[in-house]
Design a protein around this motif. Sequence first.
Motif, PDB file in Angstrom:
ATOM      1  N   GLU A 122      -1.941  -8.347   6.880  1.00  0.00           N
ATOM      2  CA  GLU A 122      -3.309  -8.105   7.319  1.00  0.00           C
ATOM      3  C   GLU A 122      -3.411  -8.208   8.842  1.00  0.00           C
ATOM      4  O   GLU A 122      -4.096  -7.404   9.487  1.00  0.00           O
ATOM      5  CB  GLU A 122      -4.264  -9.110   6.660  1.00  0.00           C
ATOM      6  CG  GLU A 122      -4.482  -8.883   5.168  1.00  0.00           C
ATOM      7  CD  GLU A 122      -5.030  -7.508   4.860  1.00  0.00           C
ATOM      8  OE1 GLU A 122      -5.923  -7.040   5.606  1.00  0.00           O
ATOM      9  OE2 GLU A 122      -4.562  -6.894   3.880  1.00  0.00           O
ATOM     10  N   ALA A 123      -2.715  -9.192   9.418  1.00  0.00           N
ATOM     11  CA  ALA A 123      -2.712  -9.342  10.873  1.00  0.00           C
ATOM     12  C   ALA A 123      -2.047  -8.130  11.535  1.00  0.00           C
ATOM     13  O   ALA A 123      -2.509  -7.639  12.577  1.00  0.00           O
ATOM     14  CB  ALA A 123      -1.980 -10.621  11.265  1.00  0.00           C
ATOM     15  N   LYS A 159      -4.552  -1.196  14.080  1.00  0.00           N
ATOM     16  CA  LYS A 159      -5.848  -0.530  14.199  1.00  0.00           C
ATOM     17  C   LYS A 159      -6.407  -0.703  15.601  1.00  0.00           C
ATOM     18  O   LYS A 159      -6.971   0.242  16.180  1.00  0.00           O
ATOM     19  CB  LYS A 159      -6.807  -1.115  13.164  1.00  0.00           C
ATOM     20  CG  LYS A 159      -8.161  -0.443  13.142  1.00  0.00           C
ATOM     21  CD  LYS A 159      -9.062  -1.039  12.055  1.00  0.00           C
ATOM     22  CE  LYS A 159     -10.435  -0.366  12.054  1.00  0.00           C
ATOM     23  NZ  LYS A 159     -11.309  -0.943  10.995  1.00  0.00           N
ATOM     24  N   LYS A 160      -6.269  -1.907  16.137  1.00  0.00           N
ATOM     25  CA  LYS A 160      -6.793  -2.185  17.478  1.00  0.00           C
ATOM     26  C   LYS A 160      -6.055  -1.373  18.536  1.00  0.00           C
ATOM     27  O   LYS A 160      -6.668  -0.848  19.481  1.00  0.00           O
ATOM     28  CB  LYS A 160      -6.669  -3.677  17.782  1.00  0.00           C
ATOM     29  CG  LYS A 160      -7.345  -4.100  19.066  1.00  0.00           C
ATOM     30  CD  LYS A 160      -7.291  -5.601  19.236  1.00  0.00           C
ATOM     31  CE  LYS A 160      -8.010  -6.019  20.505  1.00  0.00           C
ATOM     32  NZ  LYS A 160      -7.982  -7.497  20.688  1.00  0.00           N
ATOM     33  N   LYS A 182      -1.908  -5.031  10.284  1.00  0.00           N
ATOM     34  CA  LYS A 182      -2.808  -3.877  10.165  1.00  0.00           C
ATOM     35  C   LYS A 182      -3.926  -3.940  11.201  1.00  0.00           C
ATOM     36  O   LYS A 182      -4.296  -2.918  11.789  1.00  0.00           O
ATOM     37  CB  LYS A 182      -3.391  -3.803   8.749  1.00  0.00           C
ATOM     38  CG  LYS A 182      -2.395  -3.368   7.692  1.00  0.00           C
ATOM     39  CD  LYS A 182      -3.087  -2.942   6.412  1.00  0.00           C
ATOM     40  CE  LYS A 182      -3.858  -4.058   5.768  1.00  0.00           C
ATOM     41  NZ  LYS A 182      -4.477  -3.634   4.480  1.00  0.00           N
ATOM     42  N   LYS A 183      -4.477  -5.147  11.420  1.00  0.00           N
ATOM     43  CA  LYS A 183      -5.523  -5.299  12.421  1.00  0.00           C
ATOM     44  C   LYS A 183      -5.004  -4.961  13.820  1.00  0.00           C
ATOM     45  O   LYS A 183      -5.683  -4.313  14.621  1.00  0.00           O
ATOM     46  CB  LYS A 183      -6.071  -6.724  12.393  1.00  0.00           C
ATOM     47  CG  LYS A 183      -6.913  -7.044  11.167  1.00  0.00           C
ATOM     48  CD  LYS A 183      -7.408  -8.480  11.203  1.00  0.00           C
ATOM     49  CE  LYS A 183      -8.232  -8.800   9.954  1.00  0.00           C
ATOM     50  NZ  LYS A 183      -8.688 -10.215   9.947  1.00  0.00           N
ATOM     51  N   LYS A 184      -3.779  -5.403  14.090  1.00  0.00           N
ATOM     52  CA  LYS A 184      -3.177  -5.134  15.397  1.00  0.00           C
ATOM     53  C   LYS A 184      -2.948  -3.647  15.571  1.00  0.00           C
ATOM     54  O   LYS A 184      -3.181  -3.085  16.662  1.00  0.00           O
ATOM     55  CB  LYS A 184      -1.857  -5.901  15.517  1.00  0.00           C
ATOM     56  CG  LYS A 184      -1.205  -5.794  16.881  1.00  0.00           C
ATOM     57  CD  LYS A 184       0.051  -6.638  16.934  1.00  0.00           C
ATOM     58  CE  LYS A 184       0.713  -6.525  18.305  1.00  0.00           C
ATOM     59  NZ  LYS A 184       1.962  -7.337  18.379  1.00  0.00           N
TER      60      LYS A 184
END
Length: 213
Positions: free
Chosen positions: A202-203, A209-210, A205-207
């Motif tokens: 999850e971390a 996406k950012k 994927k967030k990275k």
Amino acid sequence: MPAWFDNSDRKMYNRVQGKGQFPADTSKGRYIMASNYNGKDVTDIFENLDEKIDIIFRHQMLFSLYRNIPRDYDVGYFMGELEAHILGFIATQPGIVAKEIVKLTYRTKGTISLSLTKLEEQGLIEQHVNPSNKSERNLYLTDKGKEFHKHHKEYDRRLTCDYILRLLEHCTPEEINGFFKVSHYRSDYFEEVIKEERQKYEAYKKKQKKSAE
């Protein structure tokens, strides 16, 4: 040291023999203390790791395939293993709610919701509004559901007896009991690993996406 050890095995062996501990995951502080075991036995456990990994992988792939094949539990119609075990949880805990079944089955809310809808449409369960929480539904088996659960338990006991008898052709009773014990604690271990790996993913994927924004 066994001659067949490769470099990774050699490092592991040195850690166990020389330092008295094998760091399975130093970042999380997981250790197997060699002092708790006879040295030779510990070495044997770590022998042929690639072969053992392949055995576990084959075991998991076969069970994944088996789990996804609907079966006739001697009731005249076919049902998936997940739905069969959901009925089992409801049988042992009448009034259980969906979020508890999510935890027990390691499935998503959406998956369990679909399964419960299917079971209700088949006349196997009833859902009643929880008086203390109107957003929840208490789950109960119908008479048809209770009858199915009885057949399912009989089916699972018979299947388990069959494969234990097959195992006895190759294993001692102590080894078979050891398998169930190892499976229990291996499951506990992977409960922790799964949580950690999900958090990492999850971390990630967030990275990703950012960075794409």
